[in-house]
Design a protein around this motif. Structure first.
Motif, PDB file in Angstrom:
ATOM      1  N   ARG A  31       0.834  -1.212   0.000  1.00 14.70           N
ATOM      2  CA  ARG A  31       0.000   0.000   0.000  1.00 14.70           C
ATOM      3  C   ARG A  31       0.863   1.254   0.000  1.00 14.70           C
ATOM      4  NH1 ARG A  31      -3.978   0.326   4.843  1.00 14.70           N
ATOM      5  NH2 ARG A  31      -2.003   0.706   5.833  1.00 14.70           N
ATOM      6  N   SER A  32       1.930   1.254   0.807  1.00 18.28           N
ATOM      7  CA  SER A  32       2.807   2.435   0.871  1.00 18.28           C
ATOM      8  C   SER A  32       3.544   2.679  -0.447  1.00 18.28           C
ATOM      9  CB  SER A  32       3.868   2.259   1.963  1.00 18.28           C
ATOM     10  OG  SER A  32       3.259   2.038   3.182  1.00 18.28           O
ATOM     11  N   LEU A  33       3.779   1.604  -1.179  1.00 15.57           N
ATOM     12  CA  LEU A  33       4.610   1.725  -2.383  1.00 15.57           C
ATOM     13  C   LEU A  33       3.791   1.862  -3.671  1.00 15.57           C
ATOM     14  CD1 LEU A  33       7.312  -0.929  -1.425  1.00 15.57           C
ATOM     15  CD2 LEU A  33       7.532   1.561  -1.344  1.00 15.57           C
ATOM     16  N   LEU A  34       2.468   1.948  -3.538  1.00 18.69           N
ATOM     17  CA  LEU A  34       1.611   1.982  -4.740  1.00 18.69           C
ATOM     18  C   LEU A  34       2.014   3.061  -5.761  1.00 18.69           C
ATOM     19  CD1 LEU A  34      -1.993   1.185  -3.463  1.00 18.69           C
ATOM     20  CD2 LEU A  34      -0.548  -0.193  -4.976  1.00 18.69           C
ATOM     21  N   PRO A  35       2.307   4.292  -5.323  1.00 16.77           N
ATOM     22  CA  PRO A  35       2.654   5.305  -6.328  1.00 16.77           C
ATOM     23  C   PRO A  35       3.884   4.916  -7.163  1.00 16.77           C
ATOM     24  CG  PRO A  35       2.181   6.346  -4.213  1.00 16.77           C
ATOM     25  CD  PRO A  35       2.217   4.876  -3.968  1.00 16.77           C
ATOM     26  N   LEU A  36       4.878   4.308  -6.499  1.00 16.06           N
ATOM     27  CA  LEU A  36       6.086   3.893  -7.236  1.00 16.06           C
ATOM     28  C   LEU A  36       5.786   2.699  -8.140  1.00 16.06           C
ATOM     29  CD1 LEU A  36       8.831   4.166  -4.459  1.00 16.06           C
ATOM     30  CD2 LEU A  36       8.568   5.628  -6.463  1.00 16.06           C
ATOM     31  N   LEU A  37       4.958   1.781  -7.653  1.00 20.60           N
ATOM     32  CA  LEU A  37       4.593   0.619  -8.473  1.00 20.60           C
ATOM     33  C   LEU A  37       3.802   1.069  -9.696  1.00 20.60           C
ATOM     34  CD1 LEU A  37       3.577  -1.730  -5.516  1.00 20.60           C
ATOM     35  CD2 LEU A  37       5.463  -2.184  -7.106  1.00 20.60           C
ATOM     36  N   GLU A  38       2.912   1.998  -9.496  1.00 22.11           N
ATOM     37  CA  GLU A  38       2.095   2.496 -10.614  1.00 22.11           C
ATOM     38  C   GLU A  38       2.976   3.194 -11.647  1.00 22.11           C
ATOM     39  OE1 GLU A  38      -1.115   4.974  -9.305  1.00 22.11           O
ATOM     40  OE2 GLU A  38      -2.156   4.798 -11.225  1.00 22.11           O
ATOM     41  N   ALA A  39       3.980   3.896 -11.159  1.00 24.30           N
ATOM     42  CA  ALA A  39       4.856   4.643 -12.069  1.00 24.30           C
ATOM     43  C   ALA A  39       5.632   3.725 -13.006  1.00 24.30           C
ATOM     44  CB  ALA A  39       5.823   5.508 -11.258  1.00 24.30           C
ATOM     45  N   ALA A  40       5.798   2.450 -12.612  1.00 26.75           N
ATOM     46  CA  ALA A  40       6.549   1.507 -13.465  1.00 26.75           C
ATOM     47  C   ALA A  40       5.723   1.042 -14.659  1.00 26.75           C
ATOM     48  CB  ALA A  40       7.007   0.313 -12.638  1.00 26.75           C
ATOM     49  N   ARG A  41       4.398   1.253 -14.652  1.00 25.25           N
ATOM     50  CA  ARG A  41       3.502   0.826 -15.748  1.00 25.25           C
ATOM     51  C   ARG A  41       3.729  -0.646 -16.103  1.00 25.25           C
ATOM     52  NH1 ARG A  41      -0.582   4.039 -17.002  1.00 25.25           N
ATOM     53  NH2 ARG A  41      -0.599   3.289 -19.140  1.00 25.25           N
ATOM     54  N   GLY A  42       3.445  -1.522 -15.131  1.00 26.29           N
ATOM     55  CA  GLY A  42       3.620  -2.961 -15.372  1.00 26.29           C
ATOM     56  C   GLY A  42       4.417  -3.620 -14.266  1.00 26.29           C
ATOM     57  N   ALA A  43       4.254  -3.123 -13.047  1.00 27.74           N
ATOM     58  CA  ALA A  43       5.012  -3.685 -11.921  1.00 27.74           C
ATOM     59  C   ALA A  43       4.400  -5.011 -11.476  1.00 27.74           C
ATOM     60  CB  ALA A  43       5.016  -2.701 -10.756  1.00 27.74           C
ATOM     61  N   HIS A  44       5.218  -5.796 -10.794  1.00 29.34           N
ATOM     62  CA  HIS A  44       4.784  -7.115 -10.315  1.00 29.34           C
ATOM     63  C   HIS A  44       4.942  -7.188  -8.799  1.00 29.34           C
ATOM     64  CE1 HIS A  44       5.086 -11.791 -10.934  1.00 29.34           C
ATOM     65  NE2 HIS A  44       3.917 -11.411 -10.437  1.00 29.34           N
ATOM     66  N   VAL A  45       3.828  -7.385  -8.115  1.00 26.96           N
ATOM     67  CA  VAL A  45       3.844  -7.643  -6.663  1.00 26.96           C
ATOM     68  C   VAL A  45       3.766  -9.153  -6.510  1.00 26.96           C
ATOM     69  CG1 VAL A  45       2.592  -7.348  -4.495  1.00 26.96           C
ATOM     70  CG2 VAL A  45       2.723  -5.445  -6.136  1.00 26.96           C
ATOM     71  N   LEU A  46       4.818  -9.737  -5.948  1.00 29.05           N
ATOM     72  CA  LEU A  46       4.880 -11.196  -5.855  1.00 29.05           C
ATOM     73  C   LEU A  46       4.857 -11.637  -4.395  1.00 29.05           C
ATOM     74  CD1 LEU A  46       5.113 -13.922  -7.215  1.00 29.05           C
ATOM     75  CD2 LEU A  46       7.584 -13.586  -7.369  1.00 29.05           C
ATOM     76  N   HIS A  47       3.789 -12.332  -4.039  1.00 27.45           N
ATOM     77  CA  HIS A  47       3.665 -12.880  -2.681  1.00 27.45           C
ATOM     78  C   HIS A  47       4.317 -14.262  -2.643  1.00 27.45           C
ATOM     79  CE1 HIS A  47      -0.181 -10.274  -2.206  1.00 27.45           C
ATOM     80  NE2 HIS A  47       0.873  -9.632  -1.767  1.00 27.45           N
ATOM     81  N   ILE A  48       5.122 -14.505  -1.614  1.00 29.37           N
ATOM     82  CA  ILE A  48       5.653 -15.855  -1.430  1.00 29.37           C
ATOM     83  C   ILE A  48       4.782 -16.548  -0.380  1.00 29.37           C
ATOM     84  CG2 ILE A  48       7.625 -17.274  -0.790  1.00 29.37           C
ATOM     85  CD1 ILE A  48       7.897 -15.779  -3.502  1.00 29.37           C
ATOM     86  N   GLY A  49       3.919 -17.396  -0.893  1.00 29.04           N
ATOM     87  CA  GLY A  49       3.009 -18.158  -0.041  1.00 29.04           C
ATOM     88  C   GLY A  49       3.587 -19.530   0.250  1.00 29.04           C
ATOM     89  N   SER A  50       2.707 -20.403   0.684  1.00 28.73           N
ATOM     90  CA  SER A  50       3.148 -21.746   1.061  1.00 28.73           C
ATOM     91  C   SER A  50       2.065 -22.749   0.670  1.00 28.73           C
ATOM     92  CB  SER A  50       3.348 -21.793   2.575  1.00 28.73           C
ATOM     93  OG  SER A  50       3.467 -23.132   3.008  1.00 28.73           O
ATOM     94  N   MET A  51       2.488 -23.987   0.382  1.00 31.15           N
ATOM     95  CA  MET A  51       1.494 -25.029   0.131  1.00 31.15           C
ATOM     96  C   MET A  51       0.584 -25.207   1.338  1.00 31.15           C
ATOM     97  SD  MET A  51       1.561 -26.004  -2.887  1.00 31.15           S
ATOM     98  CE  MET A  51       0.525 -27.471  -2.849  1.00 31.15           C
ATOM     99  N   GLY A  52       1.103 -24.875   2.529  1.00 27.16           N
ATOM    100  CA  GLY A  52       0.277 -24.948   3.741  1.00 27.16           C
ATOM    101  C   GLY A  52      -0.941 -24.033   3.660  1.00 27.16           C
ATOM    102  N   GLY A  53      -0.821 -22.948   2.889  1.00 31.61           N
ATOM    103  CA  GLY A  53      -1.929 -22.000   2.752  1.00 31.61           C
ATOM    104  C   GLY A  53      -2.679 -22.167   1.444  1.00 31.61           C
ATOM    105  N   PHE A  54      -2.440 -23.288   0.764  1.00 28.56           N
ATOM    106  CA  PHE A  54      -3.073 -23.548  -0.540  1.00 28.56           C
ATOM    107  C   PHE A  54      -4.281 -24.453  -0.309  1.00 28.56           C
ATOM    108  CE2 PHE A  54      -3.475 -25.595  -4.699  1.00 28.56           C
ATOM    109  CZ  PHE A  54      -3.354 -24.516  -5.547  1.00 28.56           C
TER     110      PHE A  54
END
Ligand SMILES: NC(=O)c1ccc[n+]([C@@H]2O[C@H](COP(=O)([O-])OP(=O)(O)OC[C@H]3O[C@@H](n4cnc5c(N)ncnc54)[C@H](OP(=O)(O)O)[C@@H]3O)[C@@H](O)[C@H]2O)c1
Length: 235
Positions: free
Chosen positions: A119-142
């Protein structure tokens, strides 16, 4: 030049993801962790790989973020092409023994902190025009995967992160920000040894870090809002 953040970069999968991203000549990587000695070891590894100009380490606690300090570094970039939310906390205890503080710590590191950082970084992510937010989850949470004793809070926090992936992807697509979640299976790290003592995982953190780095850079060309199991075995 593409700019990335990797959290939890002092060791394990985060360390190897940061190194793999920094290996690319057109990347610049900001590696975050609380562990100064671990970050120094990462810097040394980057030097040995000839990537020290492309990897910057910042001591940072994602549970108590010093945003002005982070923005001071990121402000110079003007955009952020990707963030790998890798930092994670696992407390292995039977459900009855997990107290309120255990639940809060795990949900803080595994869910609230990545959410707040994005949320804090949204303006910078938007400025990249195609940014990727990648969550590292777990099979435990699948959903529907094998579950294990002692991991109720950890798995629930990863399930929350996975669900956030789907909703954020929908909400942010008009801003050209892509969001995915890799639900990892067993990888040989300190965390795995704590969860499954004596178990030998089929993958090293270097192997998984290489894949995560590739996916952080390329995965959002193929997927958005997806929770992807990355697992050949669950212990
Ligand atoms: N290994 C596996 O088999 C496996 C399987 C499924 C999912 N995963 C997920 O993959 C990710 C990496 O796991 P790993 O096995 O590499 O774990 P690890 O070896 O225990 O490393 C965890 C990293 O998270 C960082 N971290 C924890 N709390 C933090 C905080 N408050 N602020 C900043 N950094 C923090 C740690 O750094 P400091 O404590 O030094 O700050 C460390 O660098 C985690 O999200 C984990 O849940 C791992």
């Amino acid at each position: 030049m593409k700019q990335y953040i990797v959290t939890g970069a002092s060791r394990g999968i985060g360390r190897d993801t940061a190194l793999a991203l920094a290996a690319h000549p057109s990347h610049w990587v900001l590696a975050l962790s609380r562990d100064l000695a671990g970050l120094e070891r990462l810097e040394q590894a980057a030097r040995e790989a000839g990537a020290e100009q492309r990897l910057h380490c910042l001591p940072f606690d994602i549970a108590q973020p010093d945003m002005p300090q982070l923005m001071e570094v990121l402000g110079q970039w003007g955009k952020l092409d990707g963030i790998v939310h890798n930092a994670g906390l696992l407390i292995n205890k039977p459900f009855e023994e997990l107290d309120e503080a255990d639940w809060q710590r795990m949900f803080q590191v595994n869910f609230f902190s990545p959410m707040a950082l994005t949320r804090s970084l949204l303006p910078l992510l938007e400025a990249a025009r195609g940014a990727h937010v990648l969550h590292i989850g777990s099979m435990g949470g699948f959903q529907g995967s094998s579950k294990f004793n002692g991991l109720s809070a950890y798995s629930a926090s990863k399930a929350a992160l996975a669900n956030l992936t789907e909703t954020l992807a929908e909400e942010l697509k008009s801003r050209h920000i892509f969001v995915n979640c890799l639900s990892l299976g067993a990888v040989q790290t300190e965390m795995l040894a704590q969860a499954f003592p004596g178990y030998q995982a089929p993958l090293s953190s270097a192997e998984m870090g290489g894949f995560v780095a590739w996916f952080a850079e390329q995965g959002h060309r193929f997927f958005n809002g997806k929770i992807l199991p990355v697992s050949v075995s669950t212990p």
